[in-house]
Write an enzyme that holds these catalytic residues in place. Structure first.
Site, short mmCIF file in Angstrom:
data_model
loop_
_atom_site.label_atom_id
_atom_site.label_comp_id
_atom_site.label_asym_id
_atom_site.label_seq_id
_atom_site.Cartn_x
_atom_site.Cartn_y
_atom_site.Cartn_z
N THR A 34 0.90 -1.14 -0.13
CA THR A 34 0.07 0.10 0.05
C THR A 34 0.98 1.20 0.05
O THR A 34 0.68 2.13 -0.71
CB THR A 34 -1.02 0.08 1.26
N ASN B 288 -5.34 -9.56 -7.69
CA ASN B 288 -5.65 -10.28 -6.27
C ASN B 288 -6.98 -11.03 -6.11
O ASN B 288 -7.08 -12.15 -5.34
CB ASN B 288 -5.66 -9.24 -4.97
N GLN C 266 0.99 -9.46 -5.71
CA GLN C 266 0.15 -10.98 -5.88
C GLN C 266 1.28 -11.78 -6.59
O GLN C 266 1.14 -12.92 -6.71
CB GLN C 266 -0.99 -10.83 -6.26
N SER D 257 5.18 -6.81 -1.42
CA SER D 257 4.73 -6.75 -0.22
C SER D 257 5.15 -8.09 0.61
O SER D 257 4.98 -9.24 -0.10
CB SER D 257 3.13 -6.83 -0.10
N HIS E 224 4.07 -10.02 3.29
CA HIS E 224 3.16 -10.99 3.96
C HIS E 224 2.44 -11.53 2.77
O HIS E 224 1.88 -12.59 2.96
CB HIS E 224 2.29 -10.47 4.65
N THR F 61 12.65 4.69 11.19
CA THR F 61 13.56 3.56 11.23
C THR F 61 13.19 2.19 10.76
O THR F 61 11.60 2.00 11.02
CB THR F 61 13.64 3.26 13.06
N CYS G 285 -11.32 -6.79 3.29
CA CYS G 285 -11.58 -5.54 3.39
C CYS G 285 -11.45 -5.26 4.92
O CYS G 285 -11.82 -6.04 5.62
CB CYS G 285 -12.68 -4.79 2.99
N1 PLP Z 1 -1.79 -4.52 -4.10
C1 PLP Z 1 -2.40 -5.71 -4.18
C2 PLP Z 1 -2.49 -6.27 -5.54
C3 PLP Z 1 -2.92 -6.51 -3.14
O1 PLP Z 1 -3.39 -7.61 -3.19
C4 PLP Z 1 -2.62 -5.97 -1.65
C5 PLP Z 1 -3.16 -6.67 -0.51
O2 PLP Z 1 -4.21 -7.18 -0.64
C6 PLP Z 1 -1.86 -4.66 -1.75
C7 PLP Z 1 -1.75 -4.22 -2.78
C8 PLP Z 1 -1.50 -3.94 -0.28
O3 PLP Z 1 -0.52 -4.87 0.24
P1 PLP Z 1 -0.05 -4.32 1.73
O4 PLP Z 1 -0.99 -5.16 2.60
O5 PLP Z 1 1.33 -5.00 1.84
O6 PLP Z 1 -0.14 -3.15 2.03
#
Ligand code: PLP
Length: 362
Positions: free
Chosen positions: A69, A137, A165, A185, A187, A225, A306
């Site tokens: 994000t 996603n 993704q 990302s 996670h 940091t 969400c």
């Molecule tokens: N972009 C895509 C395509 C995603 O699927 C997601 C999370 O669902 C994000 C961005 C946001 O990622 P993060 O949770 O690392 O902020």
């Protein structure tokens, strides 16, 4: 519980867990000059080397963020100032919310961006920043990003690619894609939440304006940091993640079982991530399906997760022209450690749910 919601968050990989724990044990801020600070700096730079090498850029062109994000927001604000912004119709809310006034690039019924439309949109007007995700996603649809990058180059536009993704599931390489920037990302590929990165090509790295200035970390491009344990886990996950190709037969089995129970597979004709299935059961609301599957011990989701925990209508499926069917679609996304038994449990639960709910819907 059978966890089939990897696109929300992948299970932590053991390599990532070990790296997080090791970093948690070591005190030190990478900005400090003493030995503990230098050790922390070494850990940070080792992670940077691993991630930039894996995804095709130099270490000077990687900015650590809190996740995708923030990486998307940094790209849009930091590379889009003074430019017209164009985003794909199926982009994640991380992109949509950072570019509320953007022009929308349409997609076809399988969710693939219309590159003729992109060519036309770029033919007139000021230089643009274009945002096109590598893999969606909700549906797993893979966009023709390299072709979009070539069009952008011809028109002096920058291309930002949300690869949250795709990374760890497809070969992803910034230089090969020809994009200006790429969001990652932790996670989503089996690392801990709380870390991500924006990867840049040399020109974008020179042009990037920061969103957060703070103490000048990340070469002045992202103050604050850095969360070393999360970043160490992120790097370990990047190294450990191969691709998702091995999951294709399992996804195939899940789709075959769902079709036999009356489901429609959304986007089936498009190139897709091997771990993702978007399944619509006509006449049965997605929320009802989620609850039924949850009661049977199966964790899936309806489109995007969400924060409210509620199921909102999916802009992705609406953009694909699915109409009412969009309200009946769930996302099944297989984690890196999915097993045959998980799919067998899903198939049984789905068939039982469909038999029960389709009766009510009829
Ligand atoms: N972009 C895509 C395509 C995603 O699927 C997601 C999370 O669902 C994000 C961005 C946001 O990622 P993060 O949770 O690392 O902020």
């Amino acid at each position: 519980m059978v966890y089939l919601d990897a696109n929300a968050s992948e299970p932590l990989r053991p390599e990532a867990r070990a790296a997080v724990l090791a970093a948690l044990e070591a005190p030190g801020n990478p900005s400090s000059v003493h030995a503990a600070g230098r050790a922390a700096r070494h850990r940070l730079e080792t992670a940077r080397e691993a991630i930039s090498a894996r995804f095709g850029t130099g270490t000077a062109n990687l900015v650590f963020t809190s996740g995708a994000t923030e990486a998307d927001a940094l790209a849009i604000h930091g590379l889009g100032a003074g430019r017209r912004v164009i985003i794909g119709a199926t982009e994640h809310d991380a992109v949509r919310a950072a570019a509320p006034d953007a022009d929308i690039l349409p997609v076809d019924g399988d969710g693939i961006a219309d590159l003729d439309a992109l060519e036309r949109m770029l033919a007139s007007g000021p230089p643009a920043l274009v945002c096109l995700m590598l893999a969606n996603n909700e549906t797993g649809t893979i966009q023709p990003v390299a072709a979009a990058a070539a069009i952008c180059r011809r028109h002096g536009a920058r291309l930002h690619v949300d690869a949250a993704q795709a990374a760890g599931r497809l070969p992803v390489d910034l230089a090969t894609l020809g994009a200006a920037s790429l969001a990652l990302s932790s996670h989503k590929l089996g690392g801990p939440a709380g870390a991500g990165a924006l990867l840049l090509d040399a020109a974008a790295a020179a042009a990037l304006a920061p969103l957060i200035r703070g103490g000048g970390q990340e070469r002045g491009r992202r103050g604050g940091t850095p969360p070393l344990p999360a970043i160490a886990g992120f790097a370990a996950a990047c190294v450990a993640a191969g691709d998702a190709a091995a999951l294709a037969p399992l996804r195939e089995a899940a789709e075959t079982a769902a079709r036999a129970a009356g489901a429609v597979v959304i986007g089936a004709a498009a190139p897709r991530l091997a771990n993702t299935a978007c399944l619509a059961l006509p006449g049965v609301a997605a929320e009802t399906q989620l609850m039924a599957l949850d009661l049977a011990g199966i964790a899936v989701s309806a489109g995007a997760a969400c924060s409210s925990g509620k199921v909102a209508a999916s802009h992705v499926l609406a953009a694909m022209g699915l109409g009412e069917l969009a309200r009946c679609a769930i996302r099944v996304s297989l984690p890196w450690n999915a097993a045959d038994a998980d799919i067998a449990a899903f198939a049984d639960a789905y068939a039982a749910m469909a038999a029960r709910l389709a009766r009510h819907a009829a």
